[in-house]
Design an enzyme around this catalytic site. Structure first.
Site, PDB file in Angstrom:
ATOM      1  N   SER A 146     -13.975  -5.799  -1.483  1.00 53.00           N
ATOM      2  CA  SER A 146     -12.938  -6.598  -2.155  1.00 53.00           C
ATOM      3  C   SER A 146     -11.635  -6.478  -1.377  1.00 53.00           C
ATOM      4  CB  SER A 146     -12.717  -6.091  -3.588  1.00 53.00           C
ATOM      5  OG  SER A 146     -11.577  -6.699  -4.171  1.00 53.00           O
ATOM      6  N   TYR A 161     -11.403   1.090  -9.458  1.00 51.97           N
ATOM      7  CA  TYR A 161     -12.033  -0.048  -8.786  1.00 51.97           C
ATOM      8  C   TYR A 161     -11.509  -0.198  -7.360  1.00 51.97           C
ATOM      9  CZ  TYR A 161     -13.290  -4.871  -7.646  1.00 51.97           C
ATOM     10  OH  TYR A 161     -13.781  -5.990  -7.022  1.00 51.97           O
TER      11      TYR A 161
END
Length: 268
Positions: A146, A161
């Protein structure tokens, strides 16, 4: 080599974790439409089975569901065992399963931290380790990272995350070096803002609508299914045979702009 062969994934056997929705489903559909046999896995059996039936209908490839909760050792074991019972060779492993935890610094309990790390980092590592037995010199591993693993994301509070995605990026580089002698490539895709169930949580956390978030991208749009699919097919096809240890940001220019110091470019 002809372009059609250069980017061909026909007759490949592919495993996509988290393939029942979001980016995983986008990628799985592309492989099925281009003649691959695709196994998908997620902990939601109903969603997994429905997606497999939906994608198989597109053809010419097929999609097969193996529902598993990869956040647990038992789930990893079930997926590995089930796949090995069906296949003697795996051409492409796409580690896409992931979870996010928001709510800010105080909301990050030890339980939440371990949940994110187990699914986002531990599961890909042990899936790779256990599936090497059925991978050969032409096999490819693609990890889904990401942009959150490339630059800090302000005002979102997704500490576990973001850290997990930075970890999967570096794990990609480490494993690329480790597995190069076997001829197995290991690469990662770092998606930017792509409308999914997970990105809706970013919208809630920031108070920005989906259109507003898309306007923060230099190319002025959100990612689409073919953006994610194209990157994965490049890595998996002959075109990507001499590429390993790379993190490909597919983000509409977000990371490049943020690195150059443009304000507003790293708001996702």
């Amino acid at each position: 080599m002809e372009v059609t062969k250069l980017f061909s994934v026909k007759d490949q056997t592919v495993l996509v974790t988290g393939g029942s929705r979001g980016i995983g489903k986008m990628i799985s559909e592309a492989f099925v439409r281009n003649g691959a046999k695709v196994y998908i896995s997620s902990r939601d059996k109903k969603a997994c089975d429905q997606t497999a039936a939906e994608l198989t209908a597109f053809g010419p490839g097929q999609c097969i569901a193996i529902p598993s909760d990869l956040g647990t050792d038992a789930g990893i074991d079930h997926l590995v065992t089930s796949l090995k019972e069906r296949e003697s060779k795996l051409d492409v492993l796409i580690n896409n399963s992931g979870a996010v935890w928001g709510g800010g610094f105080e909301a990050h309990t030890e339980k939440a931290w371990h949940k994110i790390m187990d699914l986002n980092v531990k599961a890909p590592f042990f899936l790779i380790k256990r599936l090497l037995e059925i991978m050969d010199r032409n096999s490819r591993i693609i990890n889904i990272g990401s942009v959150a693993g490339c630059l800090p994301q302000p005002d979102i509070g997704t500490f576990a995350y973001d850290t997990s995605k930075a970890a999967i990026h570096h794990l990609t580089r480490v494993l690329a070096l480790e597995l190069a002698p076997r001829g197995i490539t290991v690469n990662a895709i770092a998606p930017g803002f792509v409308p999914t169930k997970m990105s809706k949580q970013i919208s809630t956390a920031t108070g920005l609508g989906m259109d507003e978030l898309a306007h923060g991208v230099p190319l002025q749009r959100a990612g689409r299914d073919f953006d994610m699919a194209g990157a994965a097919i490049y890595y998996a096809s002959p075109a990507g045979a001499w590429v390993t240890g790379t993190i490909l940001t597919v983000d509409g220019g977000q990371i490049g702009a943020a690195s150059a110091g443009f304000s507003g470019a790293s708001k996702l």
